[in-house]
Motif scaffolding. Structure first.
Motif, PDB file in Angstrom:
ATOM      1  N   SER A 194       0.820  -1.217   0.000  1.00  0.00           N
ATOM      2  CA  SER A 194       0.000   0.000   0.000  1.00  0.00           C
ATOM      3  C   SER A 194       0.848   1.258   0.000  1.00  0.00           C
ATOM      4  N   LEU A 195       0.361   2.245  -0.723  1.00  0.00           N
ATOM      5  CA  LEU A 195       0.917   3.590  -0.709  1.00  0.00           C
ATOM      6  C   LEU A 195      -0.275   4.526  -0.646  1.00  0.00           C
ATOM      7  N   SER A 196      -0.346   5.359   0.388  1.00  0.00           N
ATOM      8  CA  SER A 196      -1.571   6.149   0.538  1.00  0.00           C
ATOM      9  C   SER A 196      -1.366   7.397   1.362  1.00  0.00           C
ATOM     10  N   SER A 197      -2.382   8.279   1.250  1.00  0.00           N
ATOM     11  CA  SER A 197      -2.454   9.474   2.087  1.00  0.00           C
ATOM     12  C   SER A 197      -3.538   9.314   3.149  1.00  0.00           C
ATOM     13  N   ALA A 198      -3.916   8.069   3.458  1.00  0.00           N
ATOM     14  CA  ALA A 198      -4.965   7.809   4.443  1.00  0.00           C
ATOM     15  C   ALA A 198      -4.619   8.447   5.778  1.00  0.00           C
ATOM     16  N   ILE A 199      -5.628   8.978   6.453  1.00  0.00           N
ATOM     17  CA  ILE A 199      -5.412   9.607   7.752  1.00  0.00           C
ATOM     18  C   ILE A 199      -4.961   8.592   8.797  1.00  0.00           C
ATOM     19  N   TYR A 200      -5.339   7.321   8.590  1.00  0.00           N
ATOM     20  CA  TYR A 200      -4.897   6.246   9.483  1.00  0.00           C
ATOM     21  C   TYR A 200      -4.315   5.126   8.624  1.00  0.00           C
ATOM     22  N   GLY A 201      -3.114   4.695   8.939  1.00  0.00           N
ATOM     23  CA  GLY A 201      -2.476   3.634   8.169  1.00  0.00           C
ATOM     24  C   GLY A 201      -1.928   4.106   6.840  1.00  0.00           C
ATOM     25  N   GLY A 202      -1.675   5.411   6.715  1.00  0.00           N
ATOM     26  CA  GLY A 202      -1.156   5.956   5.473  1.00  0.00           C
ATOM     27  C   GLY A 202       0.332   5.707   5.315  1.00  0.00           C
ATOM     28  N   ASP A 244     -20.175  13.657   9.614  1.00  0.00           N
ATOM     29  CA  ASP A 244     -20.946  14.803   9.122  1.00  0.00           C
ATOM     30  C   ASP A 244     -20.101  16.077   9.180  1.00  0.00           C
ATOM     31  N   ARG A 245     -20.678  17.165   8.704  1.00  0.00           N
ATOM     32  CA  ARG A 245     -19.921  18.412   8.586  1.00  0.00           C
ATOM     33  C   ARG A 245     -19.612  19.048   9.936  1.00  0.00           C
ATOM     34  N   PHE A 246     -20.186  18.515  11.014  1.00  0.00           N
ATOM     35  CA  PHE A 246     -19.901  19.040  12.346  1.00  0.00           C
ATOM     36  C   PHE A 246     -18.823  18.233  13.066  1.00  0.00           C
ATOM     37  N   TYR A 247     -18.187  17.309  12.350  1.00  0.00           N
ATOM     38  CA  TYR A 247     -17.177  16.454  12.961  1.00  0.00           C
ATOM     39  C   TYR A 247     -16.024  17.271  13.536  1.00  0.00           C
ATOM     40  N   ASN A 248     -15.625  16.945  14.759  1.00  0.00           N
ATOM     41  CA  ASN A 248     -14.492  17.582  15.427  1.00  0.00           C
ATOM     42  C   ASN A 248     -13.204  16.911  14.957  1.00  0.00           C
ATOM     43  N   CYS A 249     -12.376  17.655  14.219  1.00  0.00           N
ATOM     44  CA  CYS A 249     -11.181  17.090  13.584  1.00  0.00           C
ATOM     45  C   CYS A 249      -9.942  17.154  14.467  1.00  0.00           C
ATOM     46  N   ALA A 250     -10.105  17.330  15.772  1.00  0.00           N
ATOM     47  CA  ALA A 250      -8.946  17.556  16.636  1.00  0.00           C
ATOM     48  C   ALA A 250      -7.989  16.374  16.642  1.00  0.00           C
ATOM     49  N   ASN A 251      -8.505  15.135  16.626  1.00  0.00           N
ATOM     50  CA  ASN A 251      -7.628  13.962  16.701  1.00  0.00           C
ATOM     51  C   ASN A 251      -8.219  12.817  15.883  1.00  0.00           C
ATOM     52  N   PRO A 252      -8.199  12.938  14.551  1.00  0.00           N
ATOM     53  CA  PRO A 252      -8.846  11.914  13.723  1.00  0.00           C
ATOM     54  C   PRO A 252      -8.191  10.546  13.828  1.00  0.00           C
ATOM     55  N   LEU A 292     -11.654   9.247   6.077  1.00  0.00           N
ATOM     56  CA  LEU A 292     -12.869   9.907   6.552  1.00  0.00           C
ATOM     57  C   LEU A 292     -13.480  10.669   5.385  1.00  0.00           C
ATOM     58  N   THR A 293     -14.797  10.609   5.276  1.00  0.00           N
ATOM     59  CA  THR A 293     -15.478  11.290   4.185  1.00  0.00           C
ATOM     60  C   THR A 293     -16.741  11.965   4.686  1.00  0.00           C
ATOM     61  N   ALA A 294     -17.041  13.102   4.095  1.00  0.00           N
ATOM     62  CA  ALA A 294     -18.300  13.784   4.376  1.00  0.00           C
ATOM     63  C   ALA A 294     -19.319  13.534   3.262  1.00  0.00           C
ATOM     64  N   VAL A 295     -18.997  12.600   2.358  1.00  0.00           N
ATOM     65  CA  VAL A 295     -19.864  12.267   1.232  1.00  0.00           C
ATOM     66  C   VAL A 295     -20.731  11.067   1.597  1.00  0.00           C
ATOM     67  N   ARG A 296     -21.992  11.091   1.197  1.00  0.00           N
ATOM     68  CA  ARG A 296     -22.896   9.980   1.493  1.00  0.00           C
ATOM     69  C   ARG A 296     -22.396   8.702   0.835  1.00  0.00           C
ATOM     70  N   LEU A 297     -22.355   7.623   1.609  1.00  0.00           N
ATOM     71  CA  LEU A 297     -21.730   6.386   1.167  1.00  0.00           C
ATOM     72  C   LEU A 297     -22.463   5.726   0.005  1.00  0.00           C
ATOM     73  N   GLU A 298     -23.773   5.943  -0.090  1.00  0.00           N
ATOM     74  CA  GLU A 298     -24.516   5.312  -1.180  1.00  0.00           C
ATOM     75  C   GLU A 298     -24.161   5.872  -2.551  1.00  0.00           C
ATOM     76  N   GLN A 307      -9.117  17.945   7.654  1.00  0.00           N
ATOM     77  CA  GLN A 307     -10.546  18.002   7.366  1.00  0.00           C
ATOM     78  C   GLN A 307     -10.947  16.689   6.693  1.00  0.00           C
ATOM     79  N   PRO A 308     -12.187  16.210   6.890  1.00  0.00           N
ATOM     80  CA  PRO A 308     -12.621  14.953   6.266  1.00  0.00           C
ATOM     81  C   PRO A 308     -12.561  15.030   4.744  1.00  0.00           C
ATOM     82  N   GLY A 309     -12.296  13.892   4.113  1.00  0.00           N
ATOM     83  CA  GLY A 309     -12.129  13.844   2.672  1.00  0.00           C
ATOM     84  C   GLY A 309     -13.407  14.080   1.893  1.00  0.00           C
TER      85      GLY A 309
END
Length: 241
Positions: free
Chosen positions: A41-49, A63-71, A93-99, A138-140
């Motif tokens: 893997s090669l990635s910019s993932a916030i976890y395991g990147g 959601d758009r109110f997510y607290n990004c202090a410690n993702p 992390l994404t703020a886009v609806r999964l469907e 910020q969430p992706g």
């Protein structure tokens, strides 16, 4: 094959048509991409990147109110709750609806590709232009999960990321997506992320050293990323301008 597998609420599992055992599952709060065996893997993932070995990718909705202090801490706690191995799972992390996730697969002589994207463009941005910036995570908004069943050098993996990003930019440009602040043609959004996974399968005789657009594999990468980004935006109701 292009599909938006989760637009219908009755569908929760997508099985790859080209990569036996590769599955994409819609859970209550995340999409889980599960590989039948670990991949490079090669990635910019916030976890395991970064560079490593993974067998899962979780694209997690916030959601758009997510607290990004410690993702990173938040994702680690979610993985623990869900029973995912933290050392081999990448987290987005994404703020886009999964469907609205789109999947596109392509088979070639020396590689098979699987691409899943979740995409929104409310925060479209043009790299290189003057605009507001932020020091925190910020969430992706456009998250790309690109899996390649083939053998690649590490340099080719970097090249694959480059080609995928170029294809994403082309997809936005052809839709007429604009920077939300200055109106210029957007090259992405302010919060994009990508995870590349490579099987390094011994069933392919060729080890790819390049993945630019002049190569067969690079052209295929461009097609699946371009198509999946456009399809996920179409599913979200984005129309060409």
């Amino acid at each position: 094959m292009m599909t938006t597998p989760f637009v219908n609420d009755e569908n929760n599992v997508y099985q790859s048509t080209l990569w036996p055992g590769l599955t994409l599952t819609r859970q209550e709060r995340h999409l889980l991409l599960h590989c039948p065996s670990p991949v490079d893997s090669l990635s910019s993932a916030i976890y395991g990147g970064g560079i490593g070995k993974i067998d899962r990718i979780a694209n997690i909705y916030v959601d758009r109110f997510y607290n990004c202090a410690n993702p990173e801490k938040d994702v680690a706690e979610l993985f623990q709750n869900w029973g995912y191995p933290q050392e081999t799972t990448a987290g987005l992390l994404t703020a886009v609806r999964l469907e609205h996730a789109a999947v596109l697969e392509e088979n070639g002589k020396d590689a098979s590709l699987f691409c899943c994207t979740t995409a929104g463009v409310s925060n479209g941005a043009r790299a290189g232009s003057e605009r507001t910036t932020f020091p925190v995570y910020q969430p992706g908004t456009i998250n790309i999960m690109l899996m390649i069943d083939a053998k690649l050098t590490q340099a080719a993996m970097v090249n694959a990321i480059m080609t995928a990003v170029e294809a994403k930019t082309a997809a936005l440009g052809d839709l007429g997506i604009r920077d939300a602040e200055n109106g210029l043609v957007a090259t992405g959004t302010t919060t994009d992320a990508i995870v590349l996974g490579v099987s390094q399968s011994s069933s392919y005789s060729i080890e790819h050293r390049y993945c630019g657009t002049a190569t067969d594999l690079g052209a295929a990468i461009g097609r699946v990323v371009y198509g999946a980004v456009q399809e996920s935006l179409r599913a979200a109701g984005v129309k060409p301008s």
